[in-house]
Design an enzyme around this catalytic site. Structure first.
Site, PDB file in Angstrom:
ATOM      1  N   ARG A  59      17.894   7.454   8.254  1.00 39.27           N
ATOM      2  CA  ARG A  59      19.026   8.292   8.701  1.00 39.27           C
ATOM      3  C   ARG A  59      20.187   7.436   9.170  1.00 39.27           C
ATOM      4  O   ARG A  59      21.350   7.711   8.846  1.00 39.27           O
ATOM      5  CB  ARG A  59      18.595   9.206   9.853  1.00 39.27           C
ATOM      6  CG  ARG A  59      17.888  10.432   9.410  1.00 39.27           C
ATOM      7  CD  ARG A  59      17.259  11.136  10.551  1.00 39.27           C
ATOM      8  NE  ARG A  59      16.195  10.326  11.139  1.00 39.27           N
ATOM      9  CZ  ARG A  59      15.283  10.780  11.980  1.00 39.27           C
ATOM     10  NH1 ARG A  59      15.324  12.014  12.362  1.00 39.27           N
ATOM     11  NH2 ARG A  59      14.340   9.996  12.455  1.00 39.27           N
ATOM     12  N   ARG A 119       9.092  -3.215   5.256  1.00 43.16           N
ATOM     13  CA  ARG A 119       8.328  -4.010   4.279  1.00 43.16           C
ATOM     14  C   ARG A 119       9.134  -4.179   3.004  1.00 43.16           C
ATOM     15  O   ARG A 119       9.803  -3.243   2.547  1.00 43.16           O
ATOM     16  CB  ARG A 119       6.991  -3.334   3.948  1.00 43.16           C
ATOM     17  CG  ARG A 119       6.046  -3.216   5.106  1.00 43.16           C
ATOM     18  CD  ARG A 119       4.674  -2.720   4.608  1.00 43.16           C
ATOM     19  NE  ARG A 119       3.822  -2.366   5.716  1.00 43.16           N
ATOM     20  CZ  ARG A 119       3.351  -1.130   5.943  1.00 43.16           C
ATOM     21  NH1 ARG A 119       3.648  -0.138   5.118  1.00 43.16           N
ATOM     22  NH2 ARG A 119       2.578  -0.905   6.971  1.00 43.16           N
ATOM     23  N   GLY A 130       8.084   7.505   3.712  1.00 44.45           N
ATOM     24  CA  GLY A 130       8.283   7.518   5.156  1.00 44.45           C
ATOM     25  C   GLY A 130       8.662   6.110   5.560  1.00 44.45           C
ATOM     26  O   GLY A 130       9.206   5.357   4.747  1.00 44.45           O
ATOM     27  N   ARG A 147      -9.209   8.904  11.256  1.00 43.46           N
ATOM     28  CA  ARG A 147      -8.491   8.244  10.173  1.00 43.46           C
ATOM     29  C   ARG A 147      -8.916   6.769  10.201  1.00 43.46           C
ATOM     30  O   ARG A 147      -8.755   6.093  11.222  1.00 43.46           O
ATOM     31  CB  ARG A 147      -6.993   8.345  10.394  1.00 43.46           C
ATOM     32  CG  ARG A 147      -6.255   7.586   9.332  1.00 43.46           C
ATOM     33  CD  ARG A 147      -4.793   7.482   9.634  1.00 43.46           C
ATOM     34  NE  ARG A 147      -4.128   6.840   8.517  1.00 43.46           N
ATOM     35  CZ  ARG A 147      -3.038   6.108   8.644  1.00 43.46           C
ATOM     36  NH1 ARG A 147      -2.489   5.927   9.822  1.00 43.46           N
ATOM     37  NH2 ARG A 147      -2.489   5.568   7.592  1.00 43.46           N
ATOM     38  N   ASP A 164      15.559   2.733   9.907  1.00 45.35           N
ATOM     39  CA  ASP A 164      15.548   4.194   9.877  1.00 45.35           C
ATOM     40  C   ASP A 164      16.545   4.693   8.827  1.00 45.35           C
ATOM     41  O   ASP A 164      17.740   4.417   8.914  1.00 45.35           O
ATOM     42  CB  ASP A 164      15.926   4.722  11.268  1.00 45.35           C
ATOM     43  CG  ASP A 164      15.720   6.222  11.366  1.00 45.35           C
ATOM     44  OD1 ASP A 164      16.340   6.963  10.578  1.00 45.35           O
ATOM     45  OD2 ASP A 164      14.941   6.649  12.220  1.00 45.35           O
ATOM     46  N   ASN A 176      12.653  15.365   4.031  1.00 46.00           N
ATOM     47  CA  ASN A 176      13.886  15.743   4.731  1.00 46.00           C
ATOM     48  C   ASN A 176      15.189  15.316   4.070  1.00 46.00           C
ATOM     49  O   ASN A 176      16.249  15.847   4.399  1.00 46.00           O
ATOM     50  CB  ASN A 176      13.874  15.160   6.142  1.00 46.00           C
ATOM     51  CG  ASN A 176      12.794  15.783   6.992  1.00 46.00           C
ATOM     52  OD1 ASN A 176      12.770  16.990   7.166  1.00 46.00           O
ATOM     53  ND2 ASN A 176      11.882  14.968   7.481  1.00 46.00           N
ATOM     54  N   GLY A 227       6.510   3.835   6.046  1.00 43.77           N
ATOM     55  CA  GLY A 227       5.726   3.228   4.963  1.00 43.77           C
ATOM     56  C   GLY A 227       5.926   4.110   3.744  1.00 43.77           C
ATOM     57  O   GLY A 227       6.109   5.319   3.896  1.00 43.77           O
ATOM     58  N   GLY A 271      11.002  11.798   2.172  1.00 39.11           N
ATOM     59  CA  GLY A 271      10.789  12.687   1.018  1.00 39.11           C
ATOM     60  C   GLY A 271      10.920  14.154   1.393  1.00 39.11           C
ATOM     61  O   GLY A 271      11.439  14.962   0.617  1.00 39.11           O
ATOM     62  N   HIS A 319       5.202   9.404  -1.449  1.00 42.72           N
ATOM     63  CA  HIS A 319       5.135   9.494   0.021  1.00 42.72           C
ATOM     64  C   HIS A 319       6.182   8.523   0.560  1.00 42.72           C
ATOM     65  O   HIS A 319       5.990   7.309   0.534  1.00 42.72           O
ATOM     66  CB  HIS A 319       3.728   9.118   0.508  1.00 42.72           C
ATOM     67  CG  HIS A 319       3.599   9.162   1.999  1.00 42.72           C
ATOM     68  ND1 HIS A 319       2.777  10.040   2.663  1.00 42.72           N
ATOM     69  CD2 HIS A 319       4.209   8.438   2.971  1.00 42.72           C
ATOM     70  CE1 HIS A 319       2.888   9.860   3.962  1.00 42.72           C
ATOM     71  NE2 HIS A 319       3.756   8.891   4.175  1.00 42.72           N
TER      72      HIS A 319
HETATM   73  P1  AMP Z   1       7.600   8.916   8.625  1.00 46.74           P
HETATM   74  O1  AMP Z   1       7.125   7.493   8.645  1.00 46.74           O
HETATM   75  O2  AMP Z   1       6.933   9.749   7.577  1.00 46.74           O
HETATM   76  O3  AMP Z   1       7.599   9.571   9.980  1.00 46.74           O
HETATM   77  O4  AMP Z   1       9.153   8.861   8.185  1.00 46.74           O
HETATM   78  C1  AMP Z   1      10.112   8.153   8.894  1.00 46.74           C
HETATM   79  C2  AMP Z   1      11.395   8.124   8.078  1.00 46.74           C
HETATM   80  O5  AMP Z   1      11.791   9.475   7.791  1.00 46.74           O
HETATM   81  C3  AMP Z   1      12.558   7.446   8.769  1.00 46.74           C
HETATM   82  O6  AMP Z   1      13.198   6.535   7.879  1.00 46.74           O
HETATM   83  C4  AMP Z   1      13.494   8.598   9.092  1.00 46.74           C
HETATM   84  O7  AMP Z   1      14.847   8.222   9.041  1.00 46.74           O
HETATM   85  C5  AMP Z   1      13.191   9.588   7.979  1.00 46.74           C
HETATM   86  N1  AMP Z   1      13.596  10.932   8.375  1.00 46.74           N
HETATM   87  C6  AMP Z   1      13.040  11.693   9.333  1.00 46.74           C
HETATM   88  N2  AMP Z   1      13.729  12.868   9.470  1.00 46.74           N
HETATM   89  C7  AMP Z   1      14.732  12.822   8.572  1.00 46.74           C
HETATM   90  C8  AMP Z   1      15.801  13.707   8.229  1.00 46.74           C
HETATM   91  N3  AMP Z   1      15.954  14.889   8.839  1.00 46.74           N
HETATM   92  N4  AMP Z   1      16.648  13.310   7.232  1.00 46.74           N
HETATM   93  C9  AMP Z   1      16.504  12.129   6.635  1.00 46.74           C
HETATM   94  N5  AMP Z   1      15.516  11.247   6.909  1.00 46.74           N
HETATM   95  C10 AMP Z   1      14.651  11.579   7.872  1.00 46.74           C
END
Ligand code: AMP
Length: 402
Positions: free
Chosen positions: A285, A241, A210, A91, A283, A335, A212, A333, A208
């Site tokens: 969650r 960010r 996450g 990557r 985060d 979860n 980011g 997205g 996307h």
């Molecule tokens: P990533 O960078 O794609 O790994 O995503 C991280 C983000 O996904 C964080 O803000 C987490 O809180 C969120 N996330 C991961 N698992 C869950 C879940 N089961 N429900 C809600 N948000 C989640």
């Protein structure tokens, strides 16, 4: 063909080892805390069994040595010798304007990549370290670079240019490049596969979401706009960010707080976004949990996050002259049913309607969550950037040595 996928960060190396013909992940893992106290390698075998190796992993080359060592070890490995690695896919975050697709890595390519270190100072130098390390440790194994920026090369000039003096574009390459391209490409293609439609006939928006986050407008299989820009800080609100902000506010804050460019960059990249608004966490969650208990700033963070995505969906539907498929991916997205609901609320006029029976409780699974008769197919498609890198690597190496 057995392919090792490598993702080098500043102090970590993630890896997955594929046997694509057999559709298997033979092993995966991560090296963490490179160059720090307490560095380790966490390795997971195909059976799910995990092993931890602690050691002094002073640099990326030693990290790669650990990975090659465990992959070929009698006790924990999955290959008899390193000769069984047919290719390595890396990557690479930034491919500048030069690389519009994945590329076989030669000495010239490595020189060209050095130029982009300035454009992505946090990401590209460690990506290159991984390439150099593998070149010296297994010089006969072909290596391929897969770029985060490549998928967005099809953006038209009117979408990628900033309205600043043209000389700055010429001199420094200041333009929008976009990132997360491998993910946007994978989930949009996969969504079309699930729907049984030809990507070259549909208008897709991929979100996307996450730590980011970025959105992408994909018309007829090609990215025509995306929310990240010259750097990943533009666009959606992210974990830490800010996303879009009036640059007048940026210079005002720098003046008032008497901070220079480095501190300003840290402020908008590391202390803003969900963390900055909530004051609690980056985060989603944790923010949701606090919002559910009535924390005002967390409630605001959640609303702002959803609202920004909604605005981009509207903008991209306008940019493409319509919308057929909306895809959610990334940790949030994939979860968070509540985020998907919050984003789609009020977009019925665009033909976006979620069926809560399909949406509620859905985590990390491919599914159409839109109402059966809604005009836009709303979907969740878990991203798989590593698989995309493995596939690109296999295609390039097969073509090269046929
Ligand atoms: P990533 O960078 O794609 O790994 O995503 C991280 C983000 O996904 C964080 O803000 C987490 O809180 C969120 N996330 C991961 N698992 C869950 C879940 N089961 N429900 C809600 N948000 C989640």
């Amino acid at each position: 063909m057995k392919i090792l996928v490598i993702n080098c960060g500043s102090s970590s190396i993630k890896y997955q080892f594929y046997s694509l013909s057999e559709n298997r992940i033979l092993a995966k893992g991560i090296v963490e805390k490179i160059g720090m106290k307490g560095s380790f390698l966490k390795h997971e075998k195909e059976s799910g069994q995990k092993v931890l190796f602690e050691g002094e992993i002073l640099d990326h080359k030693i990290g790669i040595e650990y990975i090659l060592g465990v992959l070929s070890s009698v006790k924990h490995g999955c290959i008899g010798s390193l000769n069984e690695i047919n290719a390595v896919g890396h990557r690479v975050v930034h491919g500048g304007e030069e690389f519009s697709e994945s590329v076989f890595i030669t000495d010239e390519v490595m020189h060209a990549l050095e130029k982009f270190n300035e454009l992505a100072p946090l990401h590209n130098p460690p990506n290159l370290k991984g390439i150099y390390a593998l070149k010296s440790l297994v010089p006969d194994v072909p290596q391929v670079a897969v770029f985060d920026t490549a998928f967005h090369h099809t953006m038209p000039q009117h979408a990628f240019m900033y309205a600043i003096p043209h000389a700055l574009y010429k001199k420094y390459g200041i333009r929008r490049y976009g990132f997360h391209g491998t993910s946007h490409k994978y989930v949009s293609n996969r969504a079309c596969e699930i729907l049984g439609v030809d990507p070259s006939t549909v208008k897709v928006i991929t979100c996307h979401l996450g730590n980011g986050a970025s959105a992408c407008a994909i018309r007829n299989g090609k990215s025509i706009d995306t929310s990240m820009g010259f750097t990943p800080v533009e666009g959606l609100i992210m974990g830490t960010r800010s996303g879009d902000i009036d640059m007048g506010a940026v210079t005002y804050i720098m003046d008032k707080e008497r901070i220079g460019t480095k501190s300003a960059s840290t402020l908008f990249n590391k202390h803003s976004g969900l963390l900055g608004i909530s004051g609690i966490s980056s985060d989603s969650r944790e923010i949701r949990a606090a919002a559910d208990k009535g924390d005002e700033r967390c409630l605001l963070a959640v609303k702002m996050f959803d609202y920004r995505i909604k605005k981009y969906i509207g903008a991209y539907a306008a940019a493409m002259g319509g919308l057929d498929v909306l895809v959610f991916t990334g940790g949030i997205g994939e979860n968070s049913d509540i985020t998907r609901t919050g984003v789609c609320e009020g977009l019925e006029f665009l033909g976006i309607e979620i069926d809560q029976n399909l949406n509620e409780g859905l985590r990390g699974e491919e599914r159409i969550i839109g109402k059966r008769d809604s005009r836009v197919k709303v979907m969740v498609v878990p991203t798989n950037e590593e698989l995309m890198i493995a596939i690109d690597t296999q295609n390039i190496v097969t073509e090269l040595f046929k």
